[in-house]
Design an enzyme around this catalytic site. Structure first.
Site, mmCIF file in Angstrom:
data_model
loop_
_atom_site.group_PDB
_atom_site.id
_atom_site.type_symbol
_atom_site.label_atom_id
_atom_site.label_comp_id
_atom_site.label_asym_id
_atom_site.label_seq_id
_atom_site.Cartn_x
_atom_site.Cartn_y
_atom_site.Cartn_z
ATOM 1 N N GLU A 105 0.569 -1.246 -0.006
ATOM 2 C CA GLU A 105 -0.396 -0.152 0.155
ATOM 3 C C GLU A 105 0.628 1.155 -0.357
ATOM 4 O OE1 GLU A 105 -1.996 -1.581 3.382
ATOM 5 O OE2 GLU A 105 -4.065 -1.002 2.036
ATOM 6 N N GLU A 125 -3.800 -9.699 4.569
ATOM 7 C CA GLU A 125 -4.417 -9.082 5.213
ATOM 8 C C GLU A 125 -5.982 -10.203 5.656
ATOM 9 O OE1 GLU A 125 -3.605 -7.217 2.968
ATOM 10 O OE2 GLU A 125 -2.775 -5.068 3.990
HETATM 11 N N1 T1G Z 1 5.096 -7.084 11.675
HETATM 12 C C1 T1G Z 1 5.752 -7.690 12.672
HETATM 13 N N2 T1G Z 1 6.582 -8.352 12.311
HETATM 14 C C2 T1G Z 1 6.636 -9.344 11.748
HETATM 15 C C3 T1G Z 1 5.752 -8.927 10.671
HETATM 16 C C4 T1G Z 1 4.946 -7.858 10.130
HETATM 17 N N3 T1G Z 1 3.984 -7.612 9.272
HETATM 18 N N4 T1G Z 1 5.459 -9.957 9.281
HETATM 19 C C5 T1G Z 1 6.795 -10.708 10.218
HETATM 20 N N5 T1G Z 1 6.994 -10.535 11.118
HETATM 21 C C6 T1G Z 1 8.588 -10.913 11.501
HETATM 22 C C7 T1G Z 1 7.701 -12.043 12.834
HETATM 23 O O1 T1G Z 1 6.952 -12.271 13.945
HETATM 24 C C8 T1G Z 1 9.252 -12.662 13.238
HETATM 25 O O2 T1G Z 1 9.547 -12.103 14.097
HETATM 26 C C9 T1G Z 1 9.977 -12.595 11.613
HETATM 27 O O3 T1G Z 1 9.254 -11.014 10.767
HETATM 28 C C10 T1G Z 1 10.413 -13.733 10.662
HETATM 29 O O4 T1G Z 1 8.991 -13.761 10.481
HETATM 30 C C11 T1G Z 1 -2.622 -1.460 6.925
HETATM 31 C C12 T1G Z 1 -3.005 -3.969 8.913
HETATM 32 C C13 T1G Z 1 6.822 -11.276 5.936
HETATM 33 C C14 T1G Z 1 5.961 -13.390 4.301
HETATM 34 O O5 T1G Z 1 0.242 -10.515 7.083
HETATM 35 O O6 T1G Z 1 3.597 -13.374 5.841
HETATM 36 O O7 T1G Z 1 -0.510 -3.986 7.000
HETATM 37 O O8 T1G Z 1 9.565 -14.033 15.505
HETATM 38 O O9 T1G Z 1 8.824 -16.290 10.213
HETATM 39 O O10 T1G Z 1 9.021 -16.658 6.966
HETATM 40 O O11 T1G Z 1 -3.392 -2.702 5.065
HETATM 41 O O12 T1G Z 1 6.350 -13.144 7.820
HETATM 42 O O13 T1G Z 1 11.771 -13.799 14.567
HETATM 43 O O14 T1G Z 1 10.554 -12.163 15.898
HETATM 44 O O15 T1G Z 1 7.168 -15.349 9.037
HETATM 45 O O16 T1G Z 1 10.651 -15.190 6.808
HETATM 46 C C15 T1G Z 1 0.058 -7.340 6.902
HETATM 47 C C16 T1G Z 1 3.003 -11.716 7.579
HETATM 48 C C17 T1G Z 1 0.384 -7.010 8.356
HETATM 49 C C18 T1G Z 1 2.859 -10.543 6.056
HETATM 50 C C19 T1G Z 1 8.534 -13.582 6.222
HETATM 51 N N6 T1G Z 1 2.173 -8.422 6.021
HETATM 52 N N7 T1G Z 1 4.215 -11.965 7.610
HETATM 53 O O17 T1G Z 1 8.514 -14.605 5.917
HETATM 54 O O18 T1G Z 1 9.716 -15.118 8.349
HETATM 55 S S1 T1G Z 1 -1.601 -6.241 7.915
HETATM 56 C C20 T1G Z 1 1.147 -9.932 6.019
HETATM 57 C C21 T1G Z 1 4.552 -13.090 6.670
HETATM 58 C C22 T1G Z 1 -1.474 -4.804 7.358
HETATM 59 C C23 T1G Z 1 -2.457 -2.505 5.573
HETATM 60 C C24 T1G Z 1 -2.612 -4.499 7.360
HETATM 61 C C25 T1G Z 1 5.873 -13.745 6.621
HETATM 62 C C26 T1G Z 1 6.943 -12.793 5.852
HETATM 63 P P1 T1G Z 1 9.706 -13.320 15.336
HETATM 64 P P2 T1G Z 1 8.500 -15.292 9.958
HETATM 65 P P3 T1G Z 1 9.846 -15.811 6.433
#
Ligand code: T1G
Length: 699
Positions: A105, A125
């Site tokens: 976004e 999301e």
């Molecule tokens: N925020 C904070 N920490 C995150 C994160 C995030 N979005 N995504 C991953 N982490 C942390 C995770 O907790 C872990 O931390 C480390 O990164 C490695 O993650 C307004 C509201 C990006 C594909 O849903 O799909 O945007 O445990 O083991 O396999 O519209 O993480 O090591 O402390 O999964 O390499 C939308 C979710 C948010 C993406 C990486 N975004 N993340 O995968 O590593 S909502 C998501 C993933 C949003 C807006 C809305 C995957 C990854 P720790 P990992 P990975």
């Protein structure tokens, strides 16, 4: 500071730098707007490039901030994106690796976008029970087209950047870089090339139409309804994208925001966000530092080529790790190999596995009848008959042949791991790896930590679990570890409910309406009622005062073990899985009830669900206070991934939190007054009683 600012000639470079994935937390958002202002104020700057440091452009909004005031603290993500759009100088997003959620976004708020190939682009999301809340539902359709955009938003699945760039007429990427390495230079070149171009292109100004809108969105709703069963977010995604085609941009944004805020407070989203965090928290062991050195694991040995041994071996073959499979007899080995081949061949037939991959994996598998062939294995996993004497023979041999530093693991599901470790001179190298059947499919792995298991062994097996794509949860040593110990109480309640007046179908239907895929009786028929029978026989010896309904034993004495005998609690037609209620079984239950002098009573679905679920919660509270599990969310992970707890409720512990522990304890007090139940069991675990009294939660 969580963005870096550099000047390259007339181009300012803003780099998101908030490891691990440049989550757009408050600090990062504030830093972006500060540096954006700085670049706009600097007369020497003609254009701006924004990119991400490390392994992501941005993984989106900072999930760790959800539910805290920081998530909404200005500048919130909408304000940051507005600032990008209103920049007087062109902003180019240089995208690589991961560009998800709020990260995408943010890129859509920039004037231009250049992407490296291989980047995972997604609006995930919906997997958190939400929808894109910073313009994704309004901007993505404008650059990709309505249908590809809606597919991405409703599925939440990532799509590779180079595939998106091939969509005819797409305006998501103005350019594709030739590689990640050349992305920065190519982004600077693009920035310089467009630095004087005006007006600055805004995604919000692009048209957004669908030629057959009403028909298409009706079709989309019908398609989504199936997957949306317990989740409100997917249908809201359709509504938001439809608004993008029918309303002006600002109105569409207002609708998106309203949907997003509403979804944020749904129990389903709370559950999905909890699961996201819980799965990742499970790999962290409180007293094992995350930088604990791992032992090298390059080759595996598996003892036992039965169903479990074969499935376990496949996990490692799938991860490209060589496996040596040991059995006592050649024909057992051949049977095991044949089963592995059959599993792979059915995947090849379904198109889930390429023939060459299948052959590559089989090429990593070797077999032996001799323990002395195992000396070079770094990790050996025993999956032999579940009897302590047999384990003793195996571990004595392993202790004799395995090289120093090798990890010796047992797949035991019911035996005492400390006793197994004591069969060796190296208990510090012994650990439990409890796979769930089918071992090559089920993602859950209970890692059982013995009294003497070394910390680096724990760190190593957690890493190995991730490599073989398992979600590992650490359990201490007790009978049944976490999951099986809890399900035993769940099953006991099922038996009491039959004695008191229920039929198997009534109990199953009640808990299946709650969200379980299968109730306890259909599940018993699937797994085999004789398994529970064997455990109860052992229990009657070990804990003679533990109260059980005898109904399940009566069923087993008739040889009704379930699907494998064509009849169990229900009848089954050959080749079908439909559970057909059987009147003889119901009559057997009624006769047994009469023999106990019990007058059957009407039992509500609510009581059925509470007794089954709160039995899990109370046993889990004991597991927590005994330190068998280190955190409540671990128990949720076990029950969600291994026992079919409904995902939209987030696990037994989160569900209890949402009901309110005070209310759970009140219900348990009612059950304790039922003379036909086990009053002693319903005494709240001290931890549960304390949290309830203090108005606190497990999580
Ligand atoms: N925020 C904070 N920490 C995150 C994160 C995030 N979005 N995504 C991953 N982490 C942390 C995770 O907790 C872990 O931390 C480390 O990164 C490695 O993650 C307004 C509201 C990006 C594909 O849903 O799909 O945007 O445990 O083991 O396999 O519209 O993480 O090591 O402390 O999964 O390499 C939308 C979710 C948010 C993406 C990486 N975004 N993340 O995968 O590593 S909502 C998501 C993933 C949003 C807006 C809305 C995957 C990854 P720790 P990992 P990975």
């Amino acid at each position: 500071m969580t963005t870096l600012y550099e000047v390259h000639g007339p181009v300012a470079l803003i780099t998101l730098s908030n490891p691990p994935v440049n989550g757009l937390g408050y600090q990062t958002r504030a830093s972006i707007t500060e540096n954006l202002q700085k670049a706009n104020d600097d007369q020497t700057i003609k254009a701006i490039v924004i990119t991400g440091a490390g392994k992501a452009f941005s993984g989106g909004a900072d999930i760790k901030e959800f539910g805290t005031p920081k998530a909404l603290q200005e500048p919130n993500l909408l304000s940051v994106i507005l600032a990008l759009e209103n920049s007087s100088k062109p902003v180019v997003a240089a995208i690589h690796s991961v560009c998800m959620g709020g990260g995408l976004e943010l890129a859509l708020g920039c004037h231009y976008r250049i992407a490296a190939p291989g980047c995972s682009v997604a609006l995930p999301e919906v997997k958190l029970g939400l929808l894109p809340g910073a313009g994704g539902t309004q901007r993505l359709p404008r650059v990709l087209g309505v249908e590809p955009a809606l597919n991405m938003i409703v599925s939440g699945e990532p799509v590779k950047s180079e595939l998106l760039a091939q969509i005819p007429g797409q305006k998501l990427f103005d350019r594709m870089a030739s590689s990640v390495e050349s992305l920065a230079d190519e982004a600077f070149a693009l920035a310089q090339a467009i630095s004087d171009t005006r007006p600055l292109p805004l995604v919000r100004s692009l048209p957004c139409k669908h030629p057959n809108g009403d028909a298409y969105f009706q079709f989309a709703r019908n398609m989504v309804k199936g997957m949306a069963k317990n989740f409100p977010a997917p249908l809201k995604c359709v509504d938001a994208v439809e608004a993008a085609t029918k309303q002006k941009f600002e109105e569409g944004m207002r609708q998106e925001r309203a949907f997003f805020v509403n979804l944020m407070w749904t129990p389903e989203s709370r559950a999905l966000r909890h699961i996201f965090q819980a799965e990742r928290a499970a790999s962290k062991i409180p007293d094992v530092p995350s930088d604990t050195p791992n032992r090298q694991i390059n080759s595996i040995a598996v003892i036992g080529a039965g169903t479990m041994g074969g499935g376990i071996a496949m996990n490692f073959l799938n991860a490209g790790i060589p496996v040596k499979l040991l059995e006592m007899k050649q024909e057992a080995l051949e049977r095991g190999i044949a089963t592995i081949r059959k599993n792979y061949e059915s995947q090849v037939k379904k198109g889930k596995l390429k023939q060459d991959k299948y052959e590559e994996r089989m090429g990593l598998l070797s077999t032996t009848l001799r323990y002395d062939d195992l000396t070079d294995a770094d990790l050996v996993i025993e999956a032999v008959f579940e009897e302590l004497g047999v384990k003793e023979k195996v571990f004595t041999e392993l202790d004799r042949v395995m090289k120093p530093g090798a990890i010796l693991a047992s797949n035991t599901s019911t035996l005492d791991l400390n006793k197994i470790a004591a069969f060796t001179q190296r208990p510090q190298d012994v650990v439990g790896l409890h796979f769930f059947s089918p071992a090559n499919i089920m993602k859950l792995l209970e890692v059982v930590r013995g009294e003497k298991t070394a910390k680096d062994v724990m760190a190593t097996v957690m890493t190995v679990a991730k490599k073989i794509r398992k979600t590992a949860v650490v359990s201490g040593v007790c009978d049944g570890f976490i999951g099986n110990r809890m399900i035993e109480q769940y099953g006991r309640q099922g038996g009491f409910l039959l004695d008191e007046g229920c039929t198997p179908a009534q109990v199953d239907k009640a808990i299946e309406n709650f969200g379980f895929a299968m109730g306890p009786f259909r599940m018993g028929d699937l797994a085999g009622n004789d398994i529970g029978w064997a455990i109860r026989k052992r229990r009657y010896q070990e804990k003679p005062d533990m109260k059980y309904s005898k109904t399940a034993d009566l069923l087993c004495e008739k040889g009704r073990f379930g699907q494998k005998t064509g009849a169990g609690w229900y009848d089954y037609v050959q080749g079908k899985r439909d559970a057909i209620p059987n009147q003889e079984v119901v009559a057997m239950i009624e006769a047994h009830r009469a023999s106990l002098g019990i007058t059957p009573r009407q039992i509500s679905d609510e009581e059925i669900v509470q007794r089954l679920v709160y039995a899990l919660v109370n046993e889990a509270a004991h597991i927590l206070e005994e330190g068998i599990a280190s955190k409540a969310s671990d128990i949720d992970v076990v029950y969600l991934m291994g026992y079919g707890f409904p995902v939209h409720r987030g696990g037994p512990m989160l569900y209890a939190d949402q009901v309110g522990l005070f209310n759970v304890v009140q219900a348990m007090k009612r059950f304790a007054r039922n003379p036909l139940d086990d009053a002693s069991f319903w005494k709240p675990a001290p931890l549960l009683a304390r949290l309830a009294a203090e108005g606190k939660t497990f999580n």
